[in-house]
Design an enzyme around this catalytic site. Structure first.
Site, PDB file in Angstrom:
ATOM      1  N   HIS A 189       6.143  13.234 -16.622  1.00 18.68           N
ATOM      2  CA  HIS A 189       5.358  13.991 -15.644  1.00 18.68           C
ATOM      3  C   HIS A 189       6.234  14.918 -14.794  1.00 18.68           C
ATOM      4  O   HIS A 189       6.240  14.832 -13.566  1.00 18.68           O
ATOM      5  CB  HIS A 189       4.569  13.018 -14.759  1.00 18.68           C
ATOM      6  N   SER A 210      -1.311  17.663 -19.236  1.00 19.03           N
ATOM      7  CA  SER A 210      -2.381  17.643 -18.235  1.00 19.03           C
ATOM      8  C   SER A 210      -2.573  16.249 -17.639  1.00 19.03           C
ATOM      9  O   SER A 210      -2.107  15.984 -16.525  1.00 19.03           O
ATOM     10  CB  SER A 210      -3.663  18.185 -18.843  1.00 19.03           C
ATOM     11  N   ARG A 211      -3.260  15.370 -18.363  1.00 22.36           N
ATOM     12  CA  ARG A 211      -3.409  13.983 -17.902  1.00 22.36           C
ATOM     13  C   ARG A 211      -3.395  13.080 -19.125  1.00 22.36           C
ATOM     14  O   ARG A 211      -3.997  13.414 -20.162  1.00 22.36           O
ATOM     15  CB  ARG A 211      -4.712  13.780 -17.127  1.00 22.36           C
ATOM     16  N   ASP A 245       3.989  15.219 -21.691  1.00 18.20           N
ATOM     17  CA  ASP A 245       4.554  15.067 -20.343  1.00 18.20           C
ATOM     18  C   ASP A 245       3.778  14.011 -19.580  1.00 18.20           C
ATOM     19  O   ASP A 245       4.192  13.557 -18.524  1.00 18.20           O
ATOM     20  CB  ASP A 245       4.506  16.409 -19.598  1.00 18.20           C
TER      21      ASP A 245
HETATM   22  P1  NAD Z   1      -7.735  24.564 -13.231  1.00 15.95           P
HETATM   23  O1  NAD Z   1      -8.813  23.900 -12.447  1.00 15.95           O
HETATM   24  O2  NAD Z   1      -7.260  25.909 -12.810  1.00 15.95           O
HETATM   25  O3  NAD Z   1      -8.208  24.682 -14.770  1.00 15.95           O
HETATM   26  C1  NAD Z   1      -8.838  23.655 -15.462  1.00 15.95           C
HETATM   27  C2  NAD Z   1      -9.695  24.298 -16.549  1.00 15.95           C
HETATM   28  O4  NAD Z   1     -10.268  23.248 -17.338  1.00 15.95           O
HETATM   29  C3  NAD Z   1     -10.868  25.115 -15.980  1.00 15.95           C
HETATM   30  O5  NAD Z   1     -10.894  26.400 -16.563  1.00 15.95           O
HETATM   31  C4  NAD Z   1     -12.094  24.306 -16.355  1.00 15.95           C
HETATM   32  O6  NAD Z   1     -13.252  25.105 -16.605  1.00 15.95           O
HETATM   33  C5  NAD Z   1     -11.594  23.631 -17.621  1.00 15.95           C
HETATM   34  N1  NAD Z   1     -12.432  22.501 -18.008  1.00 15.95           N
HETATM   35  C6  NAD Z   1     -13.162  21.667 -17.220  1.00 15.95           C
HETATM   36  N2  NAD Z   1     -13.850  20.797 -17.989  1.00 15.95           N
HETATM   37  C7  NAD Z   1     -13.542  21.087 -19.271  1.00 15.95           C
HETATM   38  C8  NAD Z   1     -13.940  20.537 -20.510  1.00 15.95           C
HETATM   39  N3  NAD Z   1     -14.824  19.524 -20.585  1.00 15.95           N
HETATM   40  N4  NAD Z   1     -13.418  21.078 -21.638  1.00 15.95           N
HETATM   41  C9  NAD Z   1     -12.553  22.121 -21.577  1.00 15.95           C
HETATM   42  N5  NAD Z   1     -12.155  22.686 -20.426  1.00 15.95           N
HETATM   43  C10 NAD Z   1     -12.640  22.178 -19.293  1.00 15.95           C
HETATM   44  O7  NAD Z   1      -6.565  23.518 -13.295  1.00 15.95           O
HETATM   45  P2  NAD Z   1      -5.010  23.807 -13.573  1.00 15.95           P
HETATM   46  O8  NAD Z   1      -4.312  24.135 -12.304  1.00 15.95           O
HETATM   47  O9  NAD Z   1      -4.892  24.742 -14.718  1.00 15.95           O
HETATM   48  O10 NAD Z   1      -4.522  22.348 -14.000  1.00 15.95           O
HETATM   49  C11 NAD Z   1      -4.994  21.737 -15.188  1.00 15.95           C
HETATM   50  C12 NAD Z   1      -4.566  20.279 -15.190  1.00 15.95           C
HETATM   51  O11 NAD Z   1      -3.145  20.204 -15.328  1.00 15.95           O
HETATM   52  C13 NAD Z   1      -4.849  19.507 -13.887  1.00 15.95           C
HETATM   53  O12 NAD Z   1      -6.167  18.975 -13.879  1.00 15.95           O
HETATM   54  C14 NAD Z   1      -3.823  18.418 -13.909  1.00 15.95           C
HETATM   55  O13 NAD Z   1      -4.398  17.267 -14.518  1.00 15.95           O
HETATM   56  C15 NAD Z   1      -2.714  18.952 -14.826  1.00 15.95           C
HETATM   57  N6  NAD Z   1      -1.415  19.143 -14.135  1.00 15.95           N
HETATM   58  C16 NAD Z   1      -0.303  18.547 -14.652  1.00 15.95           C
HETATM   59  C17 NAD Z   1       0.939  18.718 -14.025  1.00 15.95           C
HETATM   60  C18 NAD Z   1       2.212  18.103 -14.552  1.00 15.95           C
HETATM   61  O14 NAD Z   1       3.181  17.960 -13.777  1.00 15.95           O
HETATM   62  N7  NAD Z   1       2.289  17.761 -15.818  1.00 15.95           N
HETATM   63  C19 NAD Z   1       1.017  19.510 -12.873  1.00 15.95           C
HETATM   64  C20 NAD Z   1      -0.142  20.134 -12.400  1.00 15.95           C
HETATM   65  C21 NAD Z   1      -1.361  19.940 -13.034  1.00 15.95           C
END
Ligand code: NAD
Length: 330
Positions: free
Chosen positions: A295, A233-234, A258
């Site tokens: 990433h 994620s991050r 990642d």
């Molecule tokens: P999304 O917005 O669909 O889902 C995020 C989820 O996290 C939501 O259900 C939200 O309610 C939940 N959330 C928010 N605050 C929270 C907390 N305090 N505790 C627990 N859950 C919480 O986002 P997504 O499309 O599923 O993407 C998730 C993350 O993946 C992105 O924010 C991004 O940082 C990361 N990402 C990484 C890559 C990569 O190449 N590695 C690519 C795309 C996205």
């Protein structure tokens, strides 16, 4: 309309080029430079800029972009923790992103990392190449009938939950909102309960103040011994120094990352000829049960095409004043 595309890689040109033909009103100029305060001035005369995860889209950059006449910031990624959204709002710059280009592309990598660290595939690959056919250091565990704990069950977390179910795992999750699509097979629990019950923990929540260093030593100590941790994620969801301490305490069967805190400056650069002077990542990489990728979760053909399509549509929508659900509002 003119769009300046920062930190353009060959693959960006390959994916945006064909899609751009469907948007003849948008003229794209690709440049190698990363977006930061000093390079923001290159955007003079452009209507919009396109940036990615390592860009510095903070207040200073946005102020320069505004002075250059830029009206739209188009993030070609889902996360936008590197954008000062409040400042953009204050300056009247529209910020849009690509929230759900291909959740499976990231979720499949998350499972790939989990499998790789579990079965030490990176070691196995090298051993056989060196004519070493022993099994030393390669023993893993079955995922079948184990418990997967998903932190954040939005689009990517949901895709990961489905993959884990496919492996015959019990799936539990922690989120501030419950995803109704998952109610048939996911049990929502508190974060503490998830930490204590999971054999595989996969992070899929965004980076926010509330999730910064959500994986710290205190929480690592609540995990089962022999747990596998995956972060796609991050980076800053995990406190790297405390993760290292947790690894030294022998908490983890494996750790697959990642994303990691020090990635800015590394991401998509070849630094193989450099000596890393103060790198925490290098220390992390010295452990046999850690695998890091750079990433690449988004990096599949399907995802790249969807990113290009949505980014250019975002520009059209932004120019027409359309709020399309991809706006970064807070
Ligand atoms: P999304 O917005 O669909 O889902 C995020 C989820 O996290 C939501 O259900 C939200 O309610 C939940 N959330 C928010 N605050 C929270 C907390 N305090 N505790 C627990 N859950 C919480 O986002 P997504 O499309 O599923 O993407 C998730 C993350 O993946 C992105 O924010 C991004 O940082 C990361 N990402 C990484 C890559 C990569 O190449 N590695 C690519 C795309 C996205």
């Amino acid at each position: 309309m003119k769009l300046l595309f920062y930190a353009a890689k060959t693959y960006d040109k390959k994916s945006f080029g064909p899609v751009n033909e469907k948007y003849p009103d948008i003229v794209i100029d690709y440049i190698d430079h990363e977006l930061e305060p000093i390079t923001a001035s290159l955007a003079k005369g452009y209507d919009g800029i396109c940036a990615f995860v390592s860009a510095d889209v903070g207040a200073q950059t946005l102020t320069v972009l505004k002075e250059c006449g830029v009206k739209y910031v188009l993030m070609r990624c889902a996360g936008y923790n590197n954008v000062d959204v409040e400042k953009a709002k204050e300056l009247g710059i529209v910020v849009k992103r690509v929230p759900g280009y291909s959740p499976e592309s990231v979720a499949e990598l998350a499972m790939g990392l989990a499998l790789a660290v579990n079965r030490r595939l990176y070691k196995a690959y090298n051993k056989v190449r060196e004519n070493d056919y022993t099994l030393n250091g390669l023993r893993g565990v079955n995922f079948y009938k184990k418990t997967a704990g998903i932190v954040g069950t939005g689009k990517i977390g949901a895709a990961m939950a489905r993959i884990c179910r496919g492996f015959g795992m019990k799936v539990i999750a922690y989120d501030v909102y419950e995803n109704p699509d998952l109610k048939d097979f996911v049990e929502y629990v508190s974060l503490d309960e998830l930490l204590g019950r999971s054999d595989l923990i996969s992070l899929h929540c965004p980076l926010l103040d509330s999730t910064y260093h959500i994986i710290n030593l205190e929480n690592i100590k609540k995990m089962k011994d022999g747990v596998i941790l995956v972060n796609t994620s991050r980076g800053a969801l995990v406190d790297t120094d405390e993760l290292i301490e947790g690894i030294r305490l022998d908490k983890f069967l494996g750790v697959g990352l990642d994303v990691y805190e020090e990635e800015t400056g590394n991401v998509y650069e070849d630094r193989s000829d450099e000596i890393m002077k103060h790198s925490v990542t290098a220390r992390l990489l010295s452990f046999p049960n850690v695998m890091i990728t750079s990433h690449q979760g988004f990096y599949t053909m399907e995802a790249l095409e969807a990113i290009a399509e949505t980014t250019l549509q975002n520009m059209v929508d932004a120019s027409n004043g359309v709020v399309n659900g991809n706006d970064c509002l807070k």
